[in-house]
Design a protein around this motif. Structure first.
Motif, PDB file in Angstrom:
ATOM      1  N   SER A 165      39.496 -44.898 111.522  1.00 56.98           N
ATOM      2  CA  SER A 165      39.432 -46.311 111.914  1.00 56.98           C
ATOM      3  C   SER A 165      37.998 -46.731 112.201  1.00 56.98           C
ATOM      4  N   TRP A 166      37.250 -45.870 112.892  1.00 62.03           N
ATOM      5  CA  TRP A 166      35.869 -46.213 113.227  1.00 62.03           C
ATOM      6  C   TRP A 166      35.018 -46.340 111.961  1.00 62.03           C
ATOM      7  N   LEU A 167      35.181 -45.422 111.017  1.00 63.97           N
ATOM      8  CA  LEU A 167      34.419 -45.502 109.776  1.00 63.97           C
ATOM      9  C   LEU A 167      34.784 -46.762 108.993  1.00 63.97           C
ATOM     10  N   HIS A 168      36.059 -47.104 109.012  1.00 58.61           N
ATOM     11  CA  HIS A 168      36.516 -48.310 108.315  1.00 58.61           C
ATOM     12  C   HIS A 168      35.886 -49.560 108.917  1.00 58.61           C
ATOM     13  N   ARG A 169      35.885 -49.648 110.256  1.00 60.28           N
ATOM     14  CA  ARG A 169      35.309 -50.824 110.917  1.00 60.28           C
ATOM     15  C   ARG A 169      33.789 -50.851 110.760  1.00 60.28           C
ATOM     16  N   SER A 170      33.187 -49.677 110.795  1.00 59.79           N
ATOM     17  CA  SER A 170      31.734 -49.617 110.639  1.00 59.79           C
ATOM     18  C   SER A 170      31.316 -50.149 109.275  1.00 59.79           C
ATOM     19  N   ALA A 171      32.070 -49.747 108.240  1.00 59.06           N
ATOM     20  CA  ALA A 171      31.735 -50.164 106.889  1.00 59.06           C
ATOM     21  C   ALA A 171      31.928 -51.663 106.698  1.00 59.06           C
ATOM     22  N   ARG A 172      32.909 -52.236 107.400  1.00 57.20           N
ATOM     23  CA  ARG A 172      33.237 -53.648 107.200  1.00 57.20           C
ATOM     24  C   ARG A 172      32.414 -54.583 108.084  1.00 57.20           C
ATOM     25  N   PHE A 173      32.096 -54.135 109.299  1.00 59.68           N
ATOM     26  CA  PHE A 173      31.532 -55.078 110.269  1.00 59.68           C
ATOM     27  C   PHE A 173      30.118 -54.744 110.751  1.00 59.68           C
ATOM     28  N   ALA A 204      31.588 -44.089 101.092  1.00 51.73           N
ATOM     29  CA  ALA A 204      32.398 -44.864 100.135  1.00 51.73           C
ATOM     30  C   ALA A 204      31.709 -46.186  99.826  1.00 51.73           C
ATOM     31  N   GLU A 205      31.633 -46.535  98.548  1.00 51.94           N
ATOM     32  CA  GLU A 205      30.865 -47.699  98.128  1.00 51.94           C
ATOM     33  C   GLU A 205      31.645 -49.007  98.188  1.00 51.94           C
ATOM     34  N   SER A 206      32.947 -48.933  98.410  1.00 55.87           N
ATOM     35  CA  SER A 206      33.769 -50.142  98.460  1.00 55.87           C
ATOM     36  C   SER A 206      35.043 -49.859  99.246  1.00 55.87           C
ATOM     37  N   PRO A 207      35.755 -50.914  99.700  1.00 55.73           N
ATOM     38  CA  PRO A 207      37.042 -50.703 100.371  1.00 55.73           C
ATOM     39  C   PRO A 207      38.019 -49.936  99.487  1.00 55.73           C
ATOM     40  N   GLU A 208      37.978 -50.215  98.188  1.00 55.41           N
ATOM     41  CA  GLU A 208      38.880 -49.523  97.265  1.00 55.41           C
ATOM     42  C   GLU A 208      38.561 -48.028  97.204  1.00 55.41           C
ATOM     43  N   ALA A 209      37.271 -47.711  97.187  1.00 58.42           N
ATOM     44  CA  ALA A 209      36.870 -46.296  97.143  1.00 58.42           C
ATOM     45  C   ALA A 209      37.243 -45.588  98.447  1.00 58.42           C
ATOM     46  N   PHE A 210      37.051 -46.280  99.570  1.00 62.84           N
ATOM     47  CA  PHE A 210      37.418 -45.734 100.885  1.00 62.84           C
ATOM     48  C   PHE A 210      38.913 -45.429 100.900  1.00 62.84           C
ATOM     49  N   TRP A 211      39.709 -46.404 100.469  1.00 65.67           N
ATOM     50  CA  TRP A 211      41.162 -46.243 100.508  1.00 65.67           C
ATOM     51  C   TRP A 211      41.630 -45.155  99.546  1.00 65.67           C
ATOM     52  N   ASP A 212      40.979 -45.053  98.383  1.00 64.06           N
ATOM     53  CA  ASP A 212      41.378 -44.035  97.415  1.00 64.06           C
ATOM     54  C   ASP A 212      41.170 -42.641  97.997  1.00 64.06           C
ATOM     55  N   LEU A 213      40.058 -42.451  98.717  1.00 63.35           N
ATOM     56  CA  LEU A 213      39.820 -41.167  99.379  1.00 63.35           C
ATOM     57  C   LEU A 213      40.886 -40.890 100.434  1.00 63.35           C
ATOM     58  N   LEU A 214      41.175 -41.897 101.244  1.00 61.10           N
ATOM     59  CA  LEU A 214      42.144 -41.725 102.318  1.00 61.10           C
ATOM     60  C   LEU A 214      43.541 -41.490 101.756  1.00 61.10           C
ATOM     61  N   ARG A 215      43.863 -42.198 100.679  1.00 63.82           N
ATOM     62  CA  ARG A 215      45.207 -42.088 100.085  1.00 63.82           C
ATOM     63  C   ARG A 215      45.478 -40.692  99.558  1.00 63.82           C
ATOM     64  N   GLY A 228      50.599 -45.675 104.137  1.00 69.33           N
ATOM     65  CA  GLY A 228      50.974 -46.638 103.119  1.00 69.33           C
ATOM     66  C   GLY A 228      50.242 -46.392 101.815  1.00 69.33           C
ATOM     67  N   GLU A 229      50.769 -46.978 100.758  1.00 63.50           N
ATOM     68  CA  GLU A 229      50.196 -46.774  99.428  1.00 63.50           C
ATOM     69  C   GLU A 229      49.182 -47.844  99.046  1.00 63.50           C
ATOM     70  N   SER A 230      49.331 -49.034  99.622  1.00 63.03           N
ATOM     71  CA  SER A 230      48.477 -50.150  99.201  1.00 63.03           C
ATOM     72  C   SER A 230      47.278 -50.326 100.123  1.00 63.03           C
ATOM     73  N   LEU A 231      46.202 -50.854  99.559  1.00 59.30           N
ATOM     74  CA  LEU A 231      44.997 -51.153 100.318  1.00 59.30           C
ATOM     75  C   LEU A 231      45.286 -52.238 101.354  1.00 59.30           C
ATOM     76  N   PRO A 232      44.960 -52.012 102.650  1.00 55.93           N
ATOM     77  CA  PRO A 232      45.186 -53.057 103.660  1.00 55.93           C
ATOM     78  C   PRO A 232      44.461 -54.350 103.283  1.00 55.93           C
TER      79      PRO A 232
END
Length: 363
Positions: free
Chosen positions: A221-229, A259-270, A279-283
């Motif tokens: 979660s922290w890495l996700h928020r860091s990348a976005r905000f 990860a260079e994009s939200p899609e790349a981040f999610w693909d790694l996590l998935r 979940g299967e889909s990108l938030p």
């Protein structure tokens, strides 16, 4: 002393946790609360429920929303304290670390009070009074008028070491409390994880799995928020993670940070060990990943509670579930107070309140 609970102690702890579990809100209760038109109606309804009535007897129906949320936030702590007399050794140490989550929250609130000079310190004083054998003098802390005094009040506690650098920087350069609050969170959550690993009971593996999963997903979660905000270099992102790991090692977290994009981040996590659980889909919304994380932990805590037999694991699981229940209640209260669309509340809630977890609205 081995720290093991006797059969009688395990039974007492587990049985008490099962009684408390039976008082958690039902689907029907959630729907009743979502149909309330005012905070007053919420208070009156909660007073009729065994899981809330003992704590709300003296609460006025005209209580302000924020004050009601403050009361509710402390209910899990009040319940946790009733178990301490049954516990010894590693189990007691774990619960002490769980209590420290509330102590840390009060510490952060006090820092905000010092920062903004607007917080009601008498309210903080009353809350600190609930913490058994605090690691610092709350009265000295509350009387501090500078970050130097604040830090000195923590001398001798574990918080002193982790706050020394961020508070010195804040005092010299100004800025926000972000680094200081993060340091407090890392300190208490790491201690909880280590305590879970030392719990010497037959259910220790399940407890470590729950707390370890929380640690892993908080890092995600922290890495996700860091990348976005936040505009951070990936090494800085990694330096702010919890210093403990469970199933997600540093190598994987480093990949996430790059990860260079939200899609790349999610693909790694998935494709990680937690992919299917989230979940299967990108938030699509900023809050959605954090909600999915909490929902996964809620499901895991419920599974742990339902394991065969009763014992210390029952208490650990219940404390997670009760904490999330209070979070959901706060969401409902704010939705009602500001007359938001009740459908929106379901998007933020942790617990699914219809069979199968379906998020459909019904009247």
């Amino acid at each position: 002393m081995t720290g093991f609970l006797s059969l009688g102690e395990r039974t007492a702890v587990g049985a008490k946790a099962h009684v408390f579990f039976g008082r958690l809100l039902t689907d029907e209760s959630y729907w009743r609360l979502l149909h309330c038109d005012t905070v007053r109606e919420i208070v009156e309804y909660l007073k009729s429920l065994p899981g809330f009535a003992p704590y709300l007897l003296s609460v006025s129906p005209e209580i302000h929303r924020a004050e009601l949320e403050d009361v509710l936030e402390m209910l899990p702590l009040r319940e946790t304290l009733t178990f301490l007399g049954y516990l010894t050794g590693g189990q007691r140490a774990y619960v002490r670390c769980w209590i420290d989550l509330y102590e840390a929250d009060l510490l952060k609130r006090t820092m905000r009070s010092l920062f903004s000079r607007k917080q009601d310190r008498e309210q903080l004083r009353q809350r600190f009074a609930l913490i058994p054998k605090p690691s610092f003098s709350s009265e000295t802390l509350l009387s501090s008028r500078s970050y130097e005094e604040f830090l000195e009040a923590l001398s001798g506690s574990g918080y002193y070491r982790v706050l020394r650098e961020p508070l010195a920087k804040l005092s010299d350069e100004g800025g926000s409390l972000f680094s200081a609050e993060t340091a407090v969170d890392l300190h208490v959550l790491s201690a909880l994880f280590r305590a879970a690993g030392k719990v010497d009971s037959c259910n220790g593996a399940g407890i470590l799995s729950l707390v370890g999963t929380m640690v892993d997903l908080l890092n995600v979660s922290w890495l996700h928020r860091s990348a976005r905000f936040f505009d951070m270099h990936f090494e800085e992102m990694l330096n702010r993670l919890l210093p403990v790991r469970y199933r997600l090692g540093l190598a994987f977290l480093r990949k996430l940070s790059r990860a260079e994009s939200p899609e790349a981040f999610w693909d790694l996590l998935r494709h990680s060990c937690y992919g299917g659980a989230l979940g299967e889909s990108l938030p699509k919304e900023d809050f959605e990943l954090e909600t999915r994380i909490k929902q996964h932990l809620w499901r895991q805590a419920r599974q742990l509670f339902r394991r065969s037999g009763i014992g210390f694991h029952s208490l650990v699981a219940y404390l997670f579930l009760r904490r999330y229940e209070i979070q959901d209640l706060k969401t409902i209260i704010e939705d009602v107070r500001y007359d938001f669309d009740r459908r929106e509340a379901l998007l933020f809630m942790v617990r699914p309140i219809v069979p199968g977890g379906e998020r459909a609205w019904r009247w």
